[in-house]
Design a protein around this motif. Structure first.
Motif, PDB file in Angstrom:
ATOM      1  N   LEU A 123      29.817  65.419  43.649  1.00  0.00           N
ATOM      2  CA  LEU A 123      30.666  66.128  42.696  1.00  0.00           C
ATOM      3  C   LEU A 123      30.769  67.616  43.035  1.00  0.00           C
ATOM      4  CD1 LEU A 123      32.347  65.531  40.183  1.00  0.00           C
ATOM      5  CD2 LEU A 123      30.361  66.130  38.786  1.00  0.00           C
ATOM      6  N   THR A 124      29.674  68.200  43.506  1.00  0.00           N
ATOM      7  CA  THR A 124      29.700  69.608  43.898  1.00  0.00           C
ATOM      8  C   THR A 124      30.641  69.823  45.071  1.00  0.00           C
ATOM      9  OG1 THR A 124      27.416  69.918  43.144  1.00  0.00           O
ATOM     10  CG2 THR A 124      28.298  71.562  44.668  1.00  0.00           C
ATOM     11  N   PHE A 125      30.580  68.917  46.047  1.00  0.00           N
ATOM     12  CA  PHE A 125      31.485  69.012  47.198  1.00  0.00           C
ATOM     13  C   PHE A 125      32.934  68.899  46.744  1.00  0.00           C
ATOM     14  CE2 PHE A 125      34.058  66.559  50.245  1.00  0.00           C
ATOM     15  CZ  PHE A 125      34.151  67.497  51.265  1.00  0.00           C
ATOM     16  N   ASN A 126      33.222  67.955  45.864  1.00  0.00           N
ATOM     17  CA  ASN A 126      34.596  67.753  45.409  1.00  0.00           C
ATOM     18  C   ASN A 126      35.109  68.976  44.646  1.00  0.00           C
ATOM     19  OD1 ASN A 126      36.840  65.739  45.183  1.00  0.00           O
ATOM     20  ND2 ASN A 126      36.519  66.082  43.011  1.00  0.00           N
ATOM     21  N   TYR A 127      34.233  69.577  43.837  1.00  0.00           N
ATOM     22  CA  TYR A 127      34.625  70.773  43.088  1.00  0.00           C
ATOM     23  C   TYR A 127      34.844  71.950  44.026  1.00  0.00           C
ATOM     24  CZ  TYR A 127      34.599  74.165  39.247  1.00  0.00           C
ATOM     25  OH  TYR A 127      34.939  75.159  38.349  1.00  0.00           O
ATOM     26  N   TRP A 128      34.011  72.029  45.057  1.00  0.00           N
ATOM     27  CA  TRP A 128      34.127  73.133  46.029  1.00  0.00           C
ATOM     28  C   TRP A 128      35.432  73.035  46.815  1.00  0.00           C
ATOM     29  CZ3 TRP A 128      34.262  72.185  51.369  1.00  0.00           C
ATOM     30  CH2 TRP A 128      34.333  73.336  52.161  1.00  0.00           C
ATOM     31  N   ARG A 129      35.774  71.835  47.301  1.00  0.00           N
ATOM     32  CA  ARG A 129      36.964  71.721  48.147  1.00  0.00           C
ATOM     33  C   ARG A 129      38.247  71.945  47.355  1.00  0.00           C
ATOM     34  NH1 ARG A 129      37.693  65.330  49.853  1.00  0.00           N
ATOM     35  NH2 ARG A 129      37.740  64.430  47.746  1.00  0.00           N
ATOM     36  N   LYS A 130      38.186  71.817  46.034  1.00  0.00           N
ATOM     37  CA  LYS A 130      39.353  72.118  45.204  1.00  0.00           C
ATOM     38  C   LYS A 130      39.405  73.594  44.802  1.00  0.00           C
ATOM     39  CE  LYS A 130      38.696  68.934  42.056  1.00  0.00           C
ATOM     40  NZ  LYS A 130      38.955  68.059  40.886  1.00  0.00           N
ATOM     41  N   GLY A 131      38.459  74.387  45.330  1.00  0.00           N
ATOM     42  CA  GLY A 131      38.464  75.825  45.070  1.00  0.00           C
ATOM     43  C   GLY A 131      37.750  76.242  43.816  1.00  0.00           C
ATOM     44  N   GLY A 132      36.932  75.341  43.250  1.00  0.00           N
ATOM     45  CA  GLY A 132      36.273  75.643  41.987  1.00  0.00           C
ATOM     46  C   GLY A 132      35.303  76.810  42.026  1.00  0.00           C
ATOM     47  N   TYR A 133      34.730  77.079  43.198  1.00  0.00           N
ATOM     48  CA  TYR A 133      33.765  78.180  43.314  1.00  0.00           C
ATOM     49  C   TYR A 133      34.405  79.461  43.833  1.00  0.00           C
ATOM     50  CZ  TYR A 133      30.312  74.528  42.564  1.00  0.00           C
ATOM     51  OH  TYR A 133      29.582  73.478  42.025  1.00  0.00           O
ATOM     52  N   GLY A 134      35.711  79.456  43.957  1.00  0.00           N
ATOM     53  CA  GLY A 134      36.401  80.666  44.390  1.00  0.00           C
ATOM     54  C   GLY A 134      36.323  81.758  43.336  1.00  0.00           C
ATOM     55  N   VAL A 135      36.331  82.996  43.766  1.00  0.00           N
ATOM     56  CA  VAL A 135      36.258  84.138  42.849  1.00  0.00           C
ATOM     57  C   VAL A 135      37.469  84.112  41.910  1.00  0.00           C
ATOM     58  CG1 VAL A 135      36.228  86.647  42.660  1.00  0.00           C
ATOM     59  CG2 VAL A 135      34.994  85.526  44.537  1.00  0.00           C
ATOM     60  N   GLY A 136      37.194  84.137  40.623  1.00  0.00           N
ATOM     61  CA  GLY A 136      38.263  84.170  39.635  1.00  0.00           C
ATOM     62  C   GLY A 136      38.844  82.823  39.280  1.00  0.00           C
ATOM     63  N   HIS A 137      38.358  81.752  39.910  1.00  0.00           N
ATOM     64  CA  HIS A 137      38.909  80.425  39.607  1.00  0.00           C
ATOM     65  C   HIS A 137      38.563  80.018  38.174  1.00  0.00           C
ATOM     66  CE1 HIS A 137      38.830  75.996  39.318  1.00  0.00           C
ATOM     67  NE2 HIS A 137      39.886  76.061  40.103  1.00  0.00           N
ATOM     68  N   GLU A 138      39.562  79.485  37.487  1.00  0.00           N
ATOM     69  CA  GLU A 138      39.362  79.033  36.108  1.00  0.00           C
ATOM     70  C   GLU A 138      40.186  77.762  35.881  1.00  0.00           C
ATOM     71  OE1 GLU A 138      39.339  81.175  31.767  1.00  0.00           O
ATOM     72  OE2 GLU A 138      41.249  81.184  32.846  1.00  0.00           O
ATOM     73  N   ASP A 139      39.654  76.856  35.116  1.00  0.00           N
ATOM     74  CA  ASP A 139      40.378  75.631  34.760  1.00  0.00           C
ATOM     75  C   ASP A 139      41.717  76.016  34.130  1.00  0.00           C
ATOM     76  OD1 ASP A 139      41.346  73.288  33.431  1.00  0.00           O
ATOM     77  OD2 ASP A 139      39.318  72.477  33.398  1.00  0.00           O
ATOM     78  N   TYR A 140      42.817  75.475  34.694  1.00  0.00           N
ATOM     79  CA  TYR A 140      44.162  75.854  34.239  1.00  0.00           C
ATOM     80  C   TYR A 140      44.398  75.537  32.768  1.00  0.00           C
ATOM     81  CZ  TYR A 140      45.430  70.893  34.420  1.00  0.00           C
ATOM     82  OH  TYR A 140      45.494  69.537  34.201  1.00  0.00           O
ATOM     83  N   ARG A 141      43.617  74.614  32.206  1.00  0.00           N
ATOM     84  CA  ARG A 141      43.829  74.227  30.813  1.00  0.00           C
ATOM     85  C   ARG A 141      43.414  75.318  29.831  1.00  0.00           C
ATOM     86  NH1 ARG A 141      40.858  68.491  31.444  1.00  0.00           N
ATOM     87  NH2 ARG A 141      39.459  69.927  32.531  1.00  0.00           N
ATOM     88  N   TRP A 142      42.440  76.151  30.220  1.00  0.00           N
ATOM     89  CA  TRP A 142      42.026  77.225  29.305  1.00  0.00           C
ATOM     90  C   TRP A 142      43.149  78.220  29.076  1.00  0.00           C
ATOM     91  CZ3 TRP A 142      38.741  75.100  26.712  1.00  0.00           C
ATOM     92  CH2 TRP A 142      37.554  74.564  27.173  1.00  0.00           C
ATOM     93  N   GLU A 143      43.908  78.520  30.110  1.00  0.00           N
ATOM     94  CA  GLU A 143      45.024  79.448  29.970  1.00  0.00           C
ATOM     95  C   GLU A 143      46.072  78.889  29.007  1.00  0.00           C
ATOM     96  OE1 GLU A 143      47.414  82.615  30.084  1.00  0.00           O
ATOM     97  OE2 GLU A 143      45.405  82.493  30.963  1.00  0.00           O
ATOM     98  N   ILE A 144      46.312  77.585  29.090  1.00  0.00           N
ATOM     99  CA  ILE A 144      47.272  76.956  28.186  1.00  0.00           C
ATOM    100  C   ILE A 144      46.765  76.970  26.751  1.00  0.00           C
ATOM    101  CG2 ILE A 144      48.405  74.754  27.631  1.00  0.00           C
ATOM    102  CD1 ILE A 144      48.449  74.196  30.648  1.00  0.00           C
ATOM    103  N   VAL A 145      45.478  76.692  26.577  1.00  0.00           N
ATOM    104  CA  VAL A 145      44.885  76.716  25.229  1.00  0.00           C
ATOM    105  C   VAL A 145      44.987  78.108  24.626  1.00  0.00           C
ATOM    106  CG1 VAL A 145      42.736  76.485  23.924  1.00  0.00           C
ATOM    107  CG2 VAL A 145      43.321  74.782  25.656  1.00  0.00           C
ATOM    108  N   ARG A 146      44.740  79.137  25.445  1.00  0.00           N
ATOM    109  CA  ARG A 146      44.791  80.515  24.936  1.00  0.00           C
ATOM    110  C   ARG A 146      46.192  80.901  24.456  1.00  0.00           C
ATOM    111  NH1 ARG A 146      41.047  81.687  29.236  1.00  0.00           N
ATOM    112  NH2 ARG A 146      42.727  82.363  30.623  1.00  0.00           N
TER     113      ARG A 146
END
Length: 359
Positions: A123-146
């Motif tokens: 799961l860590t590898f899958n999250y990493w390859r999707k850019g999850g650990y990139g600086v400033g990365h945030e789940d796109y759904r939080w922006e929609i909720v806000r």
């Protein structure tokens, strides 16, 4: 003692005997930690003399506070997401370490740690390859909720659910291992049902891996198609124009990876029930809360997806959210509206430009 003296296997899952008597230790922990910092007590003694369920829960509270502060400072609310694939395994490793230090047989806990470590790695590898650990990365759904929630309400949501409750949840889904730890007093070695449980867990992890890999391959092919207007090998233009995957495991479940993820932690809970000859126990709180969380987050994800892709509602009608409803898989209906016109039009424009250049 930091764990109770029990007479039967069934008592290992008894809240009133295995959890409630040790709750006062939670309130004493800050004072004992201060004693350690002042040099008047040993950290190892505090660790071994504290019930492992209580100390693990305390760690989850402290981490919740850290997640909260970091999220508010950076205005980025995916702090728990970055730790999601790691913390359950750390908590199970905590139970394994505590058992060893306390002289409790740990073979069965080590077996749980084995599957959890494999789960974390994947799961860590899958999250990493999707850019999850990139600086400033945030789940796109939080922006929609806000966009739909007042700022003050969203901050309260962060102070309660996003940071603290999710942090505690990651401990609670690992908490059934505490029951297995207590049961190891009666059955110290690996039992047949332990091996069966581990086999099921590994099968679910494999299922999750296959589903995520199918999604990854499809998304990469779609992005390549958008850039070049050429259909990558192994894919069909109609499928890429549709915009979302409906093949493989995804033809039978709209979220096969989510279904496997929930099942992994429900099986761990079921394992603890079987190990103590109980039909249910207090440890059901973790997987139950996880299932409720997935219901809400998946609903939001699908609401967004259905707004982007015209065929998605037909896909929802035919295919179950988690469990399969049709054995034949998803079938495209002839009267379904064109799929992602924007994608196909863009592809055609790119293809036309390339032909003009060749002339």
């Amino acid at each position: 003692m930091s764990v109770p003296l029990l007479k039967t296997l069934e008592e290992c899952a008894d809240w009133s005997r295995t959890v409630e008597p040790y709750i006062p230790q939670l309130y004493l922990l800050p004072r004992r930690i201060n004693e350690v910092l002042a040099g008047r007590d040993s950290l190892l003694d505090v660790y071994t003399q504290t019930n492992p369920l209580i100390s693990g829960f305390a760690i989850s509270i402290v981490l919740g506070a850290i997640f909260l502060v970091v999220a508010e400072i950076n205005r980025n609310y995916s702090q728990v997401d970055r730790a999601w694939s790691i913390l359950p395994t750390i908590y199970i490793a905590h139970f394994a370490a505590w058992a060893r230090l306390s002289g409790i047989p740990s073979q069965r806990i080590d077996a749980a740690l084995l599957f959890s470590a494999i789960w974390s790695t994947r799961l860590t590898f899958n999250y990493w390859r999707k850019g999850g650990y990139g600086v400033g990365h945030e789940d796109y759904r939080w922006e929609i909720v806000r966009q739909y929630v007042p700022k003050a309400v969203f901050h309260i949501f962060n102070w309660t659910f996003i940071s603290f409750m999710q942090s505690i949840l990651l401990f609670l889904i690992a908490a059934p291992v505490y029951i297995i730890l207590l049961a190891s007093h009666f059955e110290p070695g690996l039992q047949t049902y332990d091996i069966a449980a581990i086999s099921i867990e590994l099968g679910l992890i494999l299922t999750e891996y296959i589903a995520d890999q199918q999604q990854w391959n499809f998304q990469n092919a779609k992005h390549q198609y958008l850039k070049s207007a050429k259909v990558p090998s192994g894919f069909k233009r109609d499928d890429l124009d549709r915009g979302f995957i409906t093949s493989g495991l995804w033809s039978h479940s709209r979220h096969p990876n989510f279904a496997a993820e929930q099942s992994i932690w429900f099986v761990l809970y079921s394992w603890s029930c079987y190990a103590t000859r109980n039909a249910f126990s207090w440890a059901a709180v973790g997987p139950s809360f996880l299932i409720l969380l997935f219901q809400g987050s998946t609903w939001l994800t699908e609401l967004i997806t259905a707004g982007k892709y015209s065929e998605y509602r037909e896909y929802q009608r035919q295919v179950g959210m988690f469990a399969p409803t049709w054995f034949t898989g998803y079938k495209v209906r002839p009267n379904v509206a064109p799929k992602i016109i924007r994608t196909s039009e863009l592809a055609k424009k790119i293809e036309a430009k390339e032909k003009q250049k060749q002339k």
